[in-house]
Scaffold this motif. Structure first.
Motif, short mmCIF file in Angstrom:
data_model
loop_
_atom_site.label_atom_id
_atom_site.label_comp_id
_atom_site.label_asym_id
_atom_site.label_seq_id
_atom_site.Cartn_x
_atom_site.Cartn_y
_atom_site.Cartn_z
N PHE A 34 0.83 -1.21 0.00
CA PHE A 34 0.00 0.00 0.00
C PHE A 34 0.87 1.27 0.00
O PHE A 34 0.49 2.28 -0.58
CB PHE A 34 -1.01 0.00 1.16
CG PHE A 34 -0.43 0.31 2.52
CD1 PHE A 34 -0.37 1.61 2.99
CD2 PHE A 34 0.05 -0.71 3.33
CE1 PHE A 34 0.16 1.89 4.25
CE2 PHE A 34 0.58 -0.44 4.58
CZ PHE A 34 0.64 0.86 5.05
N VAL A 35 2.05 1.21 0.64
CA VAL A 35 2.96 2.37 0.65
C VAL A 35 3.53 2.58 -0.74
O VAL A 35 3.58 3.70 -1.24
CB VAL A 35 4.08 2.18 1.70
CG1 VAL A 35 5.14 3.27 1.57
CG2 VAL A 35 3.50 2.15 3.10
N LEU A 36 3.98 1.50 -1.37
CA LEU A 36 4.54 1.61 -2.72
C LEU A 36 3.51 2.14 -3.71
O LEU A 36 3.83 2.98 -4.55
CB LEU A 36 5.09 0.26 -3.18
CG LEU A 36 6.30 -0.23 -2.40
CD1 LEU A 36 6.65 -1.66 -2.80
CD2 LEU A 36 7.49 0.68 -2.61
N LYS A 37 2.27 1.65 -3.62
CA LYS A 37 1.21 2.11 -4.53
C LYS A 37 0.94 3.60 -4.35
O LYS A 37 0.65 4.31 -5.29
CB LYS A 37 -0.07 1.31 -4.31
CG LYS A 37 0.00 -0.07 -4.89
CD LYS A 37 -1.30 -0.82 -4.67
CE LYS A 37 -1.21 -2.21 -5.27
NZ LYS A 37 -2.43 -2.99 -5.00
N ALA A 113 8.69 10.31 -7.07
CA ALA A 113 7.99 9.73 -5.92
C ALA A 113 7.01 10.77 -5.38
O ALA A 113 7.21 11.97 -5.52
CB ALA A 113 9.00 9.33 -4.85
N GLN A 114 5.96 10.25 -4.75
CA GLN A 114 4.91 11.12 -4.20
C GLN A 114 4.68 10.79 -2.74
O GLN A 114 4.72 9.62 -2.37
CB GLN A 114 3.61 10.89 -4.96
CG GLN A 114 3.77 10.98 -6.48
CD GLN A 114 2.59 10.34 -7.18
OE1 GLN A 114 1.52 10.93 -7.20
NE2 GLN A 114 2.78 9.18 -7.74
N LYS A 115 4.48 11.76 -1.91
CA LYS A 115 4.06 11.58 -0.51
C LYS A 115 5.07 10.83 0.35
O LYS A 115 4.71 10.27 1.37
CB LYS A 115 2.71 10.87 -0.44
CG LYS A 115 1.60 11.61 -1.15
CD LYS A 115 0.30 10.85 -1.04
CE LYS A 115 -0.78 11.55 -1.84
NZ LYS A 115 -2.03 10.80 -1.85
N GLY A 116 6.32 10.78 -0.06
CA GLY A 116 7.32 10.13 0.78
C GLY A 116 8.31 9.29 -0.01
O GLY A 116 8.20 9.14 -1.23
N VAL A 117 9.27 8.72 0.71
CA VAL A 117 10.35 7.96 0.10
C VAL A 117 9.90 6.55 -0.29
O VAL A 117 9.09 5.94 0.39
CB VAL A 117 11.57 7.92 1.06
CG1 VAL A 117 11.27 7.12 2.31
CG2 VAL A 117 12.80 7.39 0.37
N VAL A 118 10.44 6.08 -1.41
CA VAL A 118 10.24 4.70 -1.89
C VAL A 118 11.57 3.99 -1.70
O VAL A 118 12.61 4.48 -2.14
CB VAL A 118 9.83 4.68 -3.38
CG1 VAL A 118 9.74 3.25 -3.91
CG2 VAL A 118 8.52 5.42 -3.61
#
Length: 168
Positions: A34-37, A113-118
């Motif tokens: 869910f974080v990656l998506k 990236a959006q909304k944080g680190v991947v």
């Protein structure tokens, strides 16, 4: 008998040099799905980035003296198209080879990236070494965890070792 020994030495030497300098064995996702998506713009953009990193790694290692090893390229991409990489190989690469590999990977344009680190890792085999087992744990991460009790969320750990404004 001497001929056989020479032939065996020649074949083994050829085999060591014939092994590809870089090969991805697997991709290790270090964050929940869910974080990656939420943070990766698309599977395609992440896939294209991985392929570009693989190409850069291969080119950086081609023609260098072989040092068979395996381990991980641990990659992080954050908003603003910033990226970094940690090398986690056992045995370690010679300093000059590691520096060239790292520099080549950092030249690869990052996705947005959006909304944080991947954060993810490529389990890699260099010059035909057997694939690494286990989980990536770069030295920088181990040092950052010293004195910290309990687990730390991977994004928080990455922000600790790669603070905002630190560049690539």
């Amino acid at each position: 008998m001497r001929f056989l020994a020479l032939l065996a030495a020649t074949i083994l030497t050829f085999s060591a040099y014939a092994a590809p300098p870089y090969q991805t064995e697997s991709i290790v996702l270090l964050q929940p799905d869910f974080v990656l998506k939420e943070r990766a713009p698309s599977v395609q953009s992440l896939s294209e980035y991985i392929k570009a990193v693989q190409t850069a790694a291969t080119k950086a290692l081609e023609g260098r003296e072989p040092h068979p090893t395996s381990g991980f390229l641990v990659l992080a991409v954050r908003p603003g198209e910033q990226s970094t990489v940690w090398l986690d190989f056992r045995p370690s690469l010679p300093a000059a080879t590691a520096a060239e590999l790292r520099a080549a990977i950092l030249q690869v344009p990052a996705f947005s990236a959006q909304k944080g680190v991947v954060v993810f890792a490529l389990n890699a085999s260099l010059w035909g070494a057997p694939a690494s087992q286990g989980f990536p744990n770069p030295t920088e991460w181990s040092k950052a965890m010293e004195g910290h009790d309990g687990p730390m969320e991977i994004g928080e750990l990455v922000e600790k070792v790669w603070p905002a404004g630190a560049g690539t």
